[in-house]
Motif scaffolding. Sequence first.
Motif, PDB file in Angstrom:
ATOM      1  N   ARG A 106      27.917  93.908  36.032  1.00  8.82           N
ATOM      2  CA  ARG A 106      26.804  94.383  36.864  1.00  8.82           C
ATOM      3  C   ARG A 106      25.872  95.267  36.039  1.00  8.82           C
ATOM      4  O   ARG A 106      24.633  95.226  36.223  1.00  8.82           O
ATOM      5  N   TYR A 107      26.439  96.024  35.131  1.00 12.21           N
ATOM      6  CA  TYR A 107      25.629  96.858  34.229  1.00 12.21           C
ATOM      7  C   TYR A 107      24.796  95.964  33.310  1.00 12.21           C
ATOM      8  O   TYR A 107      23.607  96.226  33.078  1.00 12.21           O
ATOM      9  N   LEU A 108      25.404  94.884  32.805  1.00  8.09           N
ATOM     10  CA  LEU A 108      24.705  93.924  31.954  1.00  8.09           C
ATOM     11  C   LEU A 108      23.496  93.325  32.677  1.00  8.09           C
ATOM     12  O   LEU A 108      22.383  93.276  32.136  1.00  8.09           O
ATOM     13  N   VAL A 109      23.713  92.874  33.905  1.00  4.48           N
ATOM     14  CA  VAL A 109      22.643  92.232  34.669  1.00  4.48           C
ATOM     15  C   VAL A 109      21.532  93.219  35.010  1.00  4.48           C
ATOM     16  O   VAL A 109      20.339  92.881  34.961  1.00  4.48           O
ATOM     17  N   SER A 110      21.899  94.445  35.311  1.00  4.55           N
ATOM     18  CA  SER A 110      20.889  95.442  35.703  1.00  4.55           C
ATOM     19  C   SER A 110      20.038  95.902  34.524  1.00  4.55           C
ATOM     20  O   SER A 110      18.861  96.217  34.692  1.00  4.55           O
ATOM     21  N   LYS A 111      20.607  95.917  33.327  1.00  6.91           N
ATOM     22  CA  LYS A 111      19.896  96.452  32.165  1.00  6.91           C
ATOM     23  C   LYS A 111      19.151  95.394  31.361  1.00  6.91           C
ATOM     24  O   LYS A 111      18.111  95.683  30.759  1.00  6.91           O
ATOM     25  N   CYS A 112      19.660  94.166  31.313  1.00  7.14           N
ATOM     26  CA  CYS A 112      19.043  93.109  30.492  1.00  7.14           C
ATOM     27  C   CYS A 112      17.939  92.437  31.292  1.00  7.14           C
ATOM     28  O   CYS A 112      18.190  91.519  32.082  1.00  7.14           O
ATOM     29  N   SER A 113      16.724  92.860  31.058  1.00 10.43           N
ATOM     30  CA  SER A 113      15.597  92.425  31.885  1.00 10.43           C
ATOM     31  C   SER A 113      15.263  90.950  31.714  1.00 10.43           C
ATOM     32  O   SER A 113      14.672  90.345  32.616  1.00 10.43           O
ATOM     33  N   HIS A 114      15.617  90.346  30.576  1.00 12.82           N
ATOM     34  CA  HIS A 114      15.282  88.945  30.324  1.00 12.82           C
ATOM     35  C   HIS A 114      16.466  88.004  30.545  1.00 12.82           C
ATOM     36  O   HIS A 114      16.355  86.810  30.259  1.00 12.82           O
ATOM     37  N   LEU A 115      17.576  88.511  31.047  1.00 11.29           N
ATOM     38  CA  LEU A 115      18.758  87.677  31.255  1.00 11.29           C
ATOM     39  C   LEU A 115      18.481  86.610  32.310  1.00 11.29           C
ATOM     40  O   LEU A 115      18.082  86.918  33.422  1.00 11.29           O
ATOM     41  N   ARG A 116      18.691  85.342  31.928  1.00  6.63           N
ATOM     42  CA  ARG A 116      18.430  84.237  32.843  1.00  6.63           C
ATOM     43  C   ARG A 116      19.638  83.313  33.008  1.00  6.63           C
ATOM     44  O   ARG A 116      19.662  82.495  33.929  1.00  6.63           O
ATOM     45  N   THR A 117      20.613  83.423  32.115  1.00  7.03           N
ATOM     46  CA  THR A 117      21.824  82.595  32.189  1.00  7.03           C
ATOM     47  C   THR A 117      23.048  83.488  32.168  1.00  7.03           C
ATOM     48  O   THR A 117      23.191  84.332  31.273  1.00  7.03           O
ATOM     49  N   LEU A 118      23.928  83.308  33.146  1.00  3.58           N
ATOM     50  CA  LEU A 118      25.196  84.026  33.172  1.00  3.58           C
ATOM     51  C   LEU A 118      26.298  83.037  33.524  1.00  3.58           C
ATOM     52  O   LEU A 118      26.352  82.510  34.635  1.00  3.58           O
ATOM     53  N   VAL A 119      27.150  82.760  32.557  1.00  2.00           N
ATOM     54  CA  VAL A 119      28.310  81.893  32.749  1.00  2.00           C
ATOM     55  C   VAL A 119      29.540  82.742  32.482  1.00  2.00           C
ATOM     56  O   VAL A 119      29.712  83.278  31.385  1.00  2.00           O
ATOM     57  N   ASP A 179      23.969  97.646  25.728  1.00  3.00           N
ATOM     58  CA  ASP A 179      23.226  98.784  25.178  1.00  3.00           C
ATOM     59  C   ASP A 179      22.374  98.380  23.971  1.00  3.00           C
ATOM     60  O   ASP A 179      21.279  98.912  23.778  1.00  3.00           O
ATOM     61  N   LYS A 180      22.879  97.436  23.166  1.00  2.00           N
ATOM     62  CA  LYS A 180      22.162  97.048  21.946  1.00  2.00           C
ATOM     63  C   LYS A 180      21.030  96.064  22.206  1.00  2.00           C
ATOM     64  O   LYS A 180      19.986  96.116  21.555  1.00  2.00           O
ATOM     65  N   PHE A 181      21.236  95.142  23.164  1.00  3.28           N
ATOM     66  CA  PHE A 181      20.310  94.014  23.294  1.00  3.28           C
ATOM     67  C   PHE A 181      19.715  93.892  24.697  1.00  3.28           C
ATOM     68  O   PHE A 181      19.398  92.797  25.139  1.00  3.28           O
ATOM     69  N   ALA A 182      19.559  95.017  25.367  1.00  2.00           N
ATOM     70  CA  ALA A 182      19.026  94.998  26.737  1.00  2.00           C
ATOM     71  C   ALA A 182      17.634  94.383  26.793  1.00  2.00           C
ATOM     72  O   ALA A 182      17.255  93.774  27.801  1.00  2.00           O
ATOM     73  N   SER A 183      16.861  94.507  25.719  1.00  4.91           N
ATOM     74  CA  SER A 183      15.484  94.020  25.737  1.00  4.91           C
ATOM     75  C   SER A 183      15.335  92.599  25.215  1.00  4.91           C
ATOM     76  O   SER A 183      14.249  92.022  25.309  1.00  4.91           O
ATOM     77  N   SER A 184      16.408  91.995  24.662  1.00  7.05           N
ATOM     78  CA  SER A 184      16.275  90.662  24.062  1.00  7.05           C
ATOM     79  C   SER A 184      17.217  89.623  24.656  1.00  7.05           C
ATOM     80  O   SER A 184      16.908  88.424  24.629  1.00  7.05           O
ATOM     81  N   LEU A 185      18.341  90.012  25.217  1.00  4.62           N
ATOM     82  CA  LEU A 185      19.361  89.056  25.649  1.00  4.62           C
ATOM     83  C   LEU A 185      18.884  88.210  26.824  1.00  4.62           C
ATOM     84  O   LEU A 185      18.431  88.724  27.839  1.00  4.62           O
TER      85      LEU A 185
END
Length: 473
Positions: free
Chosen positions: A367-380, A344-350
Motif C-alpha cells: 500500500r505504501y508502494l502504490v501511494s508513493k509511486c505516482s507513475h505505477l501502472r502495473t502491479l502483479v 523510497d528510491k524509485f517513487a518518481s520513476s517506477l
Amino acid sequence: MELAGSEIPVDSGRDNYNFGLLPEVAWVQVMQYLQLKDRYNLSMTCQSLYQHFYHPSLWSTVNVNLKGGATNFSLSNTYIPNSLVQMIDKFGHLFQKLTIKIFGHVSTFDDDSRLILTKLSEVCRLESLTLEAGKLITQFDIGGFPPFKSDIQIFINFINNAFRLKQLNIKSWPMYPELFTQNNLNIFNAIVKNEKLRELESLSLFWRDDSAWSEREPLLPSPLFLMTFLPDLKKLTHLALRSPMLSEEILTMLSSPDRCKLKLLQVYVTYSAFNHAFQIPDISSDIWKALALASPELEVECSVMSQVPNTELSLLLCPDMPLTSVSFLPYSRCNGQIIGSITDKFASSLKHFICYADTSDVDVDLRYLVSKCSHLRTLVFHGNIKCSTVVAMAMQKSGQWKKLEFVEKKLDTFDEEEGDDEDRDEAIRKNEAGEYILVGLHRFHRHDDNREETIEQMCSVVSGVMGYKWTAV
C-alpha cells in the motif's frame, strides 16, 4: 465453422451472412491468430482460403521449435519434422522475424535438416532473429559432448548472411570453451565481422522474458569480452544482459556522445554467494547519472531470478538508476524491506512492479508502494495478500491501472482491525474453544464461511475500477 463462400441460415427477419464476402485482409487477420496446424486446416475448406494461406504477412513471423538431446553425456540426434521442412522450403524466403529454439542440448542434425537450415539462412531476409540454442551450459556440462562444429556453423550462418537485421536475441548459446575460443565458431565474433550488423538497434544476450527457472551459474561472456564488440554497435537503443555481464566500463561506453541514445536497458539479476563471477556488480552513482544524462529517455528494467540479500541488491538498485520496472521471479526473495527500499528510491520513476515470489505479510508495504509511486501502472503480486488491501490499492489509482493481478488461492478474506491482530510477541494462546494454539500458525487454519462472497465483492469493486470484468487468477 462454415465454409467460406457458403451462406449461414439465420432466423427470419435477419439478413443472411456470406462470409465469403469478407475482404482478404479480414481473413488474413483471422489466420494470424491460429496455430499453423489450425491455419492449414482452415485453408483446406475452400479455394479462397487456400489462397489466403499463402499471404506473405502470415509468414513474416515464424517459430521453429526442435527437440535436442536430454543430456550431453551421450550422443543424440535432432531431426526437423517433415512438416517444418516443407514449410521452410516453401515459405522461408518470406521470413522476417524468426525464432529458432532447441529444447534440451544442441545435438547432431541429420544431413537433410542441416541442408534445409543452411538454405534458410541464405534466402530469408530477417529483420529480427531469436536464437535459443539449447540449454545454458554450466561447468558441469563441460564434461559432456559439445555440439559438432558443422551444427554450430548452421547458427553462425544466420549471422554471417544477415544484411537487414535490426533485432538480435540470443537466449542461450553452447558456451563450451573449446568452441568459444575458435573465432569461426564464436557467434559474437560473427557479429563483429558482419559490418551490416553495425545497424543493429536491439541486442539481447541471455535475457529471459518469462518467469521460468534458468541456470543460476551458466557460462557467460565476460564484461571484458563484451567490450570487444559492443562499442562498434553504435545504433543500439535497447540492450539486455545478465548482471554478471554488466560493468562500469560498459555503462560508460553506452554514455558516449557518438552513440545513439539508449532507450531501454534490461538487467537479468543472478547471484551466487559462493562464486565471485556471480556477485552483484557495484556500479557507482556517478556512472548511472552520466548514463541518464546522456540518454534522457532511458528506462531500466530489472528481473531478479535468484535469492539476493537486501544489501547486495541495493548495490545494483542505486537511487540514480532510472528504474521503471522490477520483477521478482518465483525462486527469488521479496520482503517488506526490499519493497520499502524500492519505493523510497524509485517513487518518481517506477511504472511496473511484479512479484511471483512466495511472499507474505507485506500488505502495508504494498500500500505504501502504490501511494508513493505516482507513475505505477502495473502491479502483479502472487504472494499472500488481504482482499481489503487489493481493494484499497485498486481504488488508490482508479482509472490509471493497466494491469492488476493477484492469485485467488493466496487471497486472505479475513480482515482484522489494526490492534486486533495476533500479538507478534505471543507464541501460544487459547482459542475460543479453550484449546492452546500456536499463534504464528493460526491464520493458516482459519476458515471463512463467506470467502467466496468476499472475493466476489472484491472482484466487483476492482472491475469497476478497471472498466472490465476483472477476476483473480
